[in-house]
Scaffold this motif. Sequence first.
Motif, PDB file in Angstrom:
ATOM      1  N   HIS A   1     -15.534 -11.114  15.674  1.00 43.16           N
ATOM      2  CA  HIS A   1     -16.717 -11.085  14.822  1.00 43.16           C
ATOM      3  C   HIS A   1     -17.953 -10.805  15.663  1.00 43.16           C
ATOM      4  O   HIS A   1     -17.874 -10.597  16.885  1.00 43.16           O
ATOM      5  CB  HIS A   1     -16.849 -12.395  14.040  1.00 43.16           C
ATOM      6  N   VAL A   2     -19.107 -10.819  15.021  1.00 46.54           N
ATOM      7  CA  VAL A   2     -20.339 -10.437  15.699  1.00 46.54           C
ATOM      8  C   VAL A   2     -20.644 -11.352  16.879  1.00 46.54           C
ATOM      9  O   VAL A   2     -21.269 -10.944  17.856  1.00 46.54           O
ATOM     10  CB  VAL A   2     -21.514 -10.415  14.695  1.00 46.54           C
TER      11      VAL A   2
ATOM     12  N   VAL B   1     -15.694  -5.022  13.616  1.00 51.42           N
ATOM     13  CA  VAL B   1     -15.262  -3.665  13.295  1.00 51.42           C
ATOM     14  C   VAL B   1     -16.108  -3.082  12.171  1.00 51.42           C
ATOM     15  O   VAL B   1     -16.406  -1.875  12.147  1.00 51.42           O
ATOM     16  CB  VAL B   1     -13.756  -3.642  12.938  1.00 51.42           C
ATOM     17  N   GLU B   2     -16.536  -3.923  11.224  1.00 46.91           N
ATOM     18  CA  GLU B   2     -17.362  -3.441  10.124  1.00 46.91           C
ATOM     19  C   GLU B   2     -18.751  -3.020  10.618  1.00 46.91           C
ATOM     20  O   GLU B   2     -19.322  -2.034  10.145  1.00 46.91           O
ATOM     21  CB  GLU B   2     -17.482  -4.516   9.046  1.00 46.91           C
ATOM     22  N   LEU B   3     -19.296  -3.772  11.572  1.00 46.33           N
ATOM     23  CA  LEU B   3     -20.586  -3.412  12.148  1.00 46.33           C
ATOM     24  C   LEU B   3     -20.513  -2.053  12.833  1.00 46.33           C
ATOM     25  O   LEU B   3     -21.405  -1.214  12.688  1.00 46.33           O
ATOM     26  CB  LEU B   3     -21.035  -4.464  13.158  1.00 46.33           C
ATOM     27  N   LEU B   4     -19.465  -1.848  13.615  1.00 46.27           N
ATOM     28  CA  LEU B   4     -19.319  -0.586  14.339  1.00 46.27           C
ATOM     29  C   LEU B   4     -19.120   0.578  13.375  1.00 46.27           C
ATOM     30  O   LEU B   4     -19.678   1.669  13.572  1.00 46.27           O
ATOM     31  CB  LEU B   4     -18.153  -0.686  15.322  1.00 46.27           C
ATOM     32  N   ASP B   5     -18.336   0.357  12.327  1.00 42.69           N
ATOM     33  CA  ASP B   5     -18.122   1.406  11.325  1.00 42.69           C
ATOM     34  C   ASP B   5     -19.440   1.799  10.667  1.00 42.69           C
ATOM     35  O   ASP B   5     -19.734   2.989  10.482  1.00 42.69           O
ATOM     36  CB  ASP B   5     -17.140   0.925  10.253  1.00 42.69           C
TER      37      ASP B   5
ATOM     38  N   PHE C   1     -30.286  -9.011  13.786  1.00 45.54           N
ATOM     39  CA  PHE C   1     -29.485  -7.788  13.720  1.00 45.54           C
ATOM     40  C   PHE C   1     -30.017  -6.933  12.575  1.00 45.54           C
ATOM     41  O   PHE C   1     -29.959  -7.319  11.412  1.00 45.54           O
ATOM     42  CB  PHE C   1     -28.015  -8.129  13.489  1.00 45.54           C
ATOM     43  N   SER C   2     -30.526  -5.753  12.918  1.00 43.84           N
ATOM     44  CA  SER C   2     -31.087  -4.851  11.905  1.00 43.84           C
ATOM     45  C   SER C   2     -30.700  -3.417  12.236  1.00 43.84           C
ATOM     46  O   SER C   2     -31.103  -2.875  13.265  1.00 43.84           O
ATOM     47  CB  SER C   2     -32.615  -4.980  11.869  1.00 43.84           C
TER      48      SER C   2
END
Length: 680
Positions: A232-233, A492-496, A549-550
């Motif tokens: 996760h983050v 993984v969702e952040l990177l996507d 985080f933005s």
Amino acid sequence: MLNKSSRAPGGQKLCSSSAENKLGRAVPRIPFSRPGAAVLGSRSLPAVEGGKQFSRRPSSLTRPVSAAATAQQQGTNRRRAALQEARMSKDLQAAGSLRTQLTNLFRQAINKAYPDLTDEPVVAACNNAKFGDYQCNNAMQLFAKLKGKEGAPKAPRDVANALVANLPPNELLSETSLAGPGFINIRLSNEFLSKRVSEILRLGLQPPYSPDLSSKKCVVDFSSPNVAKEMHVGHLRSTIIGDTICRTLELCGAQVLRLNHIGDWGTQFGMLIQHMSELSPSADGSASGDESISDLMELYRAAKKRFDDDEGFKQRAREAVTALQSGDEKSLKMWRAICAASRKEFAAIYERLGVKVEERGESFYNPMLKGVVEELKEKGCAELSDGAICVFVEGQSIPLIVQKSDGGFGYASTDMAALKHRLEVEKADWIIYVTDAGQAQHFDLVFSAAKKAGWIGTPESKAKIDHVGFGLVLGEDGKKFKTRSGDVVRLVELLDEAKARCTATIRARSEETGETVDEASLDHAASAMGYGAVKYADLKSHRMTNYKFSFDSMLDLKGNTAVYLLYAHARIAGIARKADKDIDALAASTPVVVAHQKEVDLALHLSRFPEAMEDMLQELAPNRLTDYLYELSERFNAFYTDCKVLGSEEEGSRLQLVEATARIMRQCFSLLGLIPLYRI
């Protein structure tokens, strides 16, 4: 532990007018060995049972698109030859940071002017360039020590004058001046700065021109996700901070063991194995059973709920733990399958982030735990307390529990065994743990227990140990970053998302300009910008601060963002490409001459790159590198605005300033784990 502050107390300016000057205090720095010391090369990390080394092979897309590949290789060969020649010549006098060289000069001056004193010089960069480039702040403290002695100087300014008079002949300084009671302002010579820029191009940035650490064998413990749970983050910070520390240590010639201390052992596996067995009684953990663990996170949540709500299941799960720890083959097969599934997911994340690690999880140290506890008991460090074996540390309100009352072992036991292994088997002389700040007390207990046991802090064991803590990742609302449902945000969702946004931006720009971009180039650029933006936004904040985080902020084309810096590098690379000249051949035949003030400013900042690495390693704070990189781009913009490059009389010299900027930007990108772009 190292002193983590390199600023003078009270927020004072280290270089200012005489009315503003106050006495600065010496701050201990990491001891760097003498220039020319032997440099250990990188070693191949050994395979670990149950583990895997993840690595990211460099893609051909990371290289500049150029028809001059042969010339580039020839340039590399010339730099290698020049470096070899320099190691046997007076060029070694220019090795090390400017601050280090100035410190050496003033050390000689102190020794000559006042042989009975052993004070280390206090040299720092000036915050205000109009007063000088650097400042030496020793005069007042030396005066205090000399006061009352026969022939003592009458004022601190007399001490400062004596130091200046006793400086050895050198090519660094163009002038010195005094300010206030005895601050020595220092201006470097343009000729010396010109030479430094030439050396960057001819010799590169490897030791001895980058800091050469006294610590040669380093272990960095970072990332450390838990098996059966998604990254996760929160794992982002440990992973990229640790990776930047490793990359910087490696550039400085250290031998670095990048350890991923994953959570692959413990009671949660009994819970998960029992749940999986009851869902599919025929499951035996073989490779063909992948379908049963395709969604480990969901299985884990379901198993945890049953464990909390069902006493019967809880008892069966505990029996499953006992079977696993006793070596039951079916349990071990299922455990290995769970670990393999998680490892595959971890590897995909590390591949995208460009991070290499060597897995060495908790299970690796399991056979060592009993022996570690026995040693602590024999040495009188551990004692029985309420049925548990504990190490009590002076100044701490709680003990370190190395064996629980039921005979089991926990995180403290594993961390003690890991530390002992790293000291005695890996022979590390610097061990760095990168975890969230909330674990600071735990590691303080572990380090104190190790000192109590005589593992560290003795004449025989002088290894340095640091805990690198970091703050939280917050949402734009200022609260802990979570999904709308309250779950932790999957990495993984952040990177996507970051990559998808960059893909859309590049497509839109391509449509506006009418340029065509092939899918491979688009994917490469979007990955470099998207992943780089996520990394840089984290690294540019001091690690101990919480940051918001933005996506909008981190993908901004203006300001201190990775996207801005990648665009800046592409524009700089375009200048050299447009010139269509072999810069390495130019560096070998044409001297760099800095005369315009903006040339001087740029050359000075280029020459300070080793100091940025020193500061980063001193504080173990990657934002020291991001600060340097952003300021470099600003210095270059000012230079390029005022100094014509192509078609000017100074083209040959200025092209070298352009290329030196590009190379140091690329080195900064490399340390931060960013991929440079040559065309956008």
